[in-house]
Design an enzyme around this catalytic site. Structure first.
Site, PDB file in Angstrom:
ATOM      1  N   CYS A 162      54.789  95.418  49.466  1.00 22.11           N
ATOM      2  CA  CYS A 162      54.724  95.189  48.030  1.00 22.11           C
ATOM      3  C   CYS A 162      53.247  95.096  47.625  1.00 22.11           C
ATOM      4  O   CYS A 162      52.600  94.077  47.886  1.00 22.11           O
ATOM      5  CB  CYS A 162      55.443  93.882  47.703  1.00 22.11           C
ATOM      6  SG  CYS A 162      55.569  93.618  45.936  1.00 22.11           S
ATOM      7  N   CYS A 164      62.042  95.970  44.153  1.00 18.52           N
ATOM      8  CA  CYS A 164      60.666  95.459  44.153  1.00 18.52           C
ATOM      9  C   CYS A 164      60.545  94.081  43.504  1.00 18.52           C
ATOM     10  O   CYS A 164      60.063  93.944  42.379  1.00 18.52           O
ATOM     11  CB  CYS A 164      59.697  96.430  43.497  1.00 18.52           C
ATOM     12  SG  CYS A 164      58.000  96.016  43.933  1.00 18.52           S
TER      13      CYS A 164
HETATM   14  C1  FAD Z   1      58.878  98.622  38.222  1.00 17.17           C
HETATM   15  C2  FAD Z   1      59.096  98.993  39.663  1.00 17.17           C
HETATM   16  C3  FAD Z   1      58.053  98.855  40.549  1.00 17.17           C
HETATM   17  C4  FAD Z   1      58.238  99.163  41.892  1.00 17.17           C
HETATM   18  N1  FAD Z   1      57.164  99.035  42.747  1.00 17.17           N
HETATM   19  C5  FAD Z   1      57.323  99.379  44.041  1.00 17.17           C
HETATM   20  C6  FAD Z   1      56.198  99.349  44.916  1.00 17.17           C
HETATM   21  O1  FAD Z   1      55.075  99.044  44.511  1.00 17.17           O
HETATM   22  N2  FAD Z   1      56.385  99.685  46.203  1.00 17.17           N
HETATM   23  C7  FAD Z   1      57.610 100.064  46.678  1.00 17.17           C
HETATM   24  O2  FAD Z   1      57.711 100.367  47.856  1.00 17.17           O
HETATM   25  N3  FAD Z   1      58.703 100.102  45.870  1.00 17.17           N
HETATM   26  C8  FAD Z   1      58.583  99.780  44.557  1.00 17.17           C
HETATM   27  N4  FAD Z   1      59.661  99.855  43.712  1.00 17.17           N
HETATM   28  C9  FAD Z   1      61.032 100.022  44.275  1.00 17.17           C
HETATM   29  C10 FAD Z   1      61.395 101.446  44.590  1.00 17.17           C
HETATM   30  O3  FAD Z   1      61.175 102.288  43.514  1.00 17.17           O
HETATM   31  C11 FAD Z   1      62.862 101.478  45.011  1.00 17.17           C
HETATM   32  O4  FAD Z   1      63.074 100.498  45.998  1.00 17.17           O
HETATM   33  C12 FAD Z   1      63.243 102.832  45.580  1.00 17.17           C
HETATM   34  O5  FAD Z   1      63.077 103.824  44.603  1.00 17.17           O
HETATM   35  C13 FAD Z   1      64.675 102.793  46.084  1.00 17.17           C
HETATM   36  O6  FAD Z   1      65.075 104.055  46.509  1.00 17.17           O
HETATM   37  P1  FAD Z   1      66.624 104.426  46.516  1.00 17.17           P
HETATM   38  O7  FAD Z   1      66.706 105.781  47.108  1.00 17.17           O
HETATM   39  O8  FAD Z   1      67.405 103.349  47.126  1.00 17.17           O
HETATM   40  O9  FAD Z   1      67.061 104.437  44.967  1.00 17.17           O
HETATM   41  P2  FAD Z   1      66.491 105.310  43.782  1.00 17.17           P
HETATM   42  O10 FAD Z   1      65.179 105.915  44.103  1.00 17.17           O
HETATM   43  O11 FAD Z   1      66.586 104.457  42.572  1.00 17.17           O
HETATM   44  O12 FAD Z   1      67.536 106.527  43.678  1.00 17.17           O
HETATM   45  C14 FAD Z   1      68.889 106.342  43.405  1.00 17.17           C
HETATM   46  C15 FAD Z   1      69.452 107.697  42.984  1.00 17.17           C
HETATM   47  O13 FAD Z   1      70.874 107.585  42.957  1.00 17.17           O
HETATM   48  C16 FAD Z   1      71.358 108.324  41.861  1.00 17.17           C
HETATM   49  N5  FAD Z   1      72.683 107.821  41.503  1.00 17.17           N
HETATM   50  C17 FAD Z   1      73.014 106.651  40.922  1.00 17.17           C
HETATM   51  N6  FAD Z   1      74.337 106.592  40.735  1.00 17.17           N
HETATM   52  C18 FAD Z   1      74.853 107.746  41.235  1.00 17.17           C
HETATM   53  C19 FAD Z   1      76.166 108.285  41.349  1.00 17.17           C
HETATM   54  N7  FAD Z   1      77.248 107.625  40.881  1.00 17.17           N
HETATM   55  N8  FAD Z   1      76.338 109.493  41.921  1.00 17.17           N
HETATM   56  C20 FAD Z   1      75.270 110.175  42.407  1.00 17.17           C
HETATM   57  N9  FAD Z   1      74.004 109.730  42.321  1.00 17.17           N
HETATM   58  C21 FAD Z   1      73.807 108.533  41.741  1.00 17.17           C
HETATM   59  C22 FAD Z   1      70.300 108.079  40.771  1.00 17.17           C
HETATM   60  O14 FAD Z   1      70.362 109.103  39.781  1.00 17.17           O
HETATM   61  C23 FAD Z   1      69.014 108.120  41.583  1.00 17.17           C
HETATM   62  O15 FAD Z   1      68.441 109.406  41.617  1.00 17.17           O
HETATM   63  C24 FAD Z   1      59.493  99.611  42.351  1.00 17.17           C
HETATM   64  C25 FAD Z   1      60.538  99.783  41.445  1.00 17.17           C
HETATM   65  C26 FAD Z   1      60.345  99.489  40.106  1.00 17.17           C
HETATM   66  C27 FAD Z   1      61.472  99.713  39.134  1.00 17.17           C
END
Ligand code: FAD
Length: 445
Positions: free
Chosen positions: A372, A193
């Protein structure tokens, strides 16, 4: 397999036995096999695991994730502004992962895509037909000298909305500021984000205004990137906003050190890192540099030079291993890393996994959609939506570059239940259908 192949296989295993009679490696491991292994049960992993496990039923999908809690990270922006509580941003991982999937609460430690296996932190070997990598981004706070210490000071004046460990500190620091410099940062490199660092600026600035402290506090946004926002339409609106609200924006300016006992932040010019300056802060909101998790980066066959899973940006399928896919922040697709992007990727990834299992061609393309919600204060938000080409891809039949109360309510009250109840259960694929339906109202926009 040919008889030569069989002979080769037998002789290789015989060789293994003869060389390592007390083998502790692959042969003695606890083994699992599954049709689909999802590594990471966050936003992207959980939503696709839900779709797949409801299609294939029990025993076919494994989710590997060590985390006890699943965070709805977009909520952190509101927590940092005192609008929501940290408690409302998470649920237990157990309660959100699909019931038909098997959860192994461990880390993926090693990837062996040539053997279709992943080794877990306890040494289990999981063999898969399809691998979906959904490991998100790792927060590298330690890469900025002094920052970890600054964040650890009780009742300190440094916070960071990016981590559940530090997000509450943003609001407590904000409440204590009454003069000096309130400084907000945005690091170099790909982050999740990319709009969130400046949402913290706008909410804090609004707070200072509402509490009559604004005239004594300079609000400064030091960002490493070369513009305030990547999409021109919203950048134009944001430049007007910062000018109107007297927020100082310094471009290409990167936080490189914090001196916590002197309340000094050190910044460097991105183009000339030796060009540094120091500034005293009364409040600092720091955003760490980020990277894919180390366990993933180690597997050079799967990742690009920055450690992101190297996928085709249209299909989310790995460029070399056709049975490997990625979703969300850890993929190399050049979209803005957001939960909204993961939602739009999820039906594509799901369809392409099914097609691969059935030996069919991949149809359907991810267009790079990301959104966003740029919260600009306690009651206002600009909803930015765009594609790979950084062109607006808006859902609603109104000018989305305007600050609106309706968009703020959507961010605060509508999106969280949509996330918990629809997206994580595999029922929300982003607003594509809504956009089509709304397009009939768009003339004159
Ligand atoms: C402050 C903030 C504000 C945001 N605002 C927005 C918004 O307004 N709108 C929006 O759309 N997005 C927003 N986001 C972004 C959004 O949260 C992320 O883009 C999204 O969560 C990504 O999803 P993901 O599945 O890629 O990763 P994540 O949801 O981060 O999940 C990754 C997972 O992988 C696991 N993992 C890590 N390493 C390992 C390993 N070695 N083995 C097994 N598992 C592992 C972790 O435990 C976690 O559960 C925001 C993020 C933040 C931090």
């Amino acid at each position: 397999m040919s008889s030569v192949g069989q002979v080769l296989k037998v002789s290789q295993s015989a060789l293994k036995l003869s060389v390592r009679p007390l083998s502790t490696s692959f042969t003695n491991r606890q083994k699992e096999h599954c049709k689909i292994l999802v590594v990471g049960g966050g936003t992207g992993g959980c939503s696709v695991a839900a779709k797949l496990s409801s299609k294939f039923g029990k025993g076919n999908v494994i989710v590997l994730d060590p985390a006890e809690r699943h965070y709805y990270q977009p909520m952190f922006t509101l927590v940092g502004g005192g609008i929501k509580s940290l408690g409302s941003s998470y649920k237990s991982m157990k309660s959100v992962l699909p019931k038909n999937a098997k959860w192994i609460q461990e880390k993926a430690k090693e990837f062996h895509p040539d053997k279709n296996t992943v080794i877990t932190s306890s040494g289990q070997e999981i063999n898969y037909d399809i691998l979906l990598v959904a490991m998100g981004l790792h927060l590298n706070y330690e890469k900025i000298p002094g920052l970890v210490e600054a964040l650890s000071i009780p009742n300190g004046n440094v916070g960071s909305n990016y981590s559940p460990d530090h997000v509450d500190k943003t609001y407590s620091a904000l409440k204590r500021v009454d003069k000096g410099n309130a400084i907000f940062t945005m690091p170099t490199g790909s982050i999740k984000c990319p709009g969130a660092p400046q949402k913290a600026v706008y909410i804090s600035e609004d707070y200072l205004r509402r509490t009559n402290k604004r005239k004594n506090v300079n609000v400064i946004y030091n960002t490493s990137i070369a513009n305030i926002f990547g999409v021109k339409k919203y950048a134009d609106a944001l430049w007007k906003l910062v000018e109107k609200r007297d927020i100082k924006v310094n471009l290409k300016t990167n936080l490189v050190e914090v001196k916590p006992h002197k309340n000094i932040a050190v910044f460097a010019n991105v183009e000339n890192p030796n060009d540094k300056f120091e500034i005293e802060y009364s409040m600092l909101h720091a955003v760490p540099p980020m990277s894919p998790p180390g366990e993933l980066k180690q597997c050079k066959e799967l990742v690009n030079e920055l450690g992101f899973v190297e996928v085709n940006k249209d299909t989310m399928q790995h460029l070399k291993y056709s049975n490997v896919f990625a979703i969300g922040d850890c993929s190399s697709s050049p979209n803005s890393k957001t939960a909204a992007a993961a939602a739009a990727q999820s039906p594509i990834v799901y369809d392409h996994i099914l097609a691969t299992l059935n030996g069919k061609p991949l149809k359907g393309v991810y267009d790079g959609y990301a959104s966003c919600p740029l919260v600009t204060g306690y009651h206002k938000c600009i909803l930015a939506e765009f594609d790979y080409n950084l062109q607006p891809l808006e859902t609603f039949p109104v000018s989305q570059d305007k600050e609106r109360y309706s968009m703020f309510i959507m961010k605060k009250d509508f999106m969280p239940p949509l996330y918990w109840h629809l997206m994580l259960n595999g029922y929300w694929n982003g607003p594509g259908m809504m956009r089509k339906a709304m397009s009939i109202f768009k003339f004159g926009k």
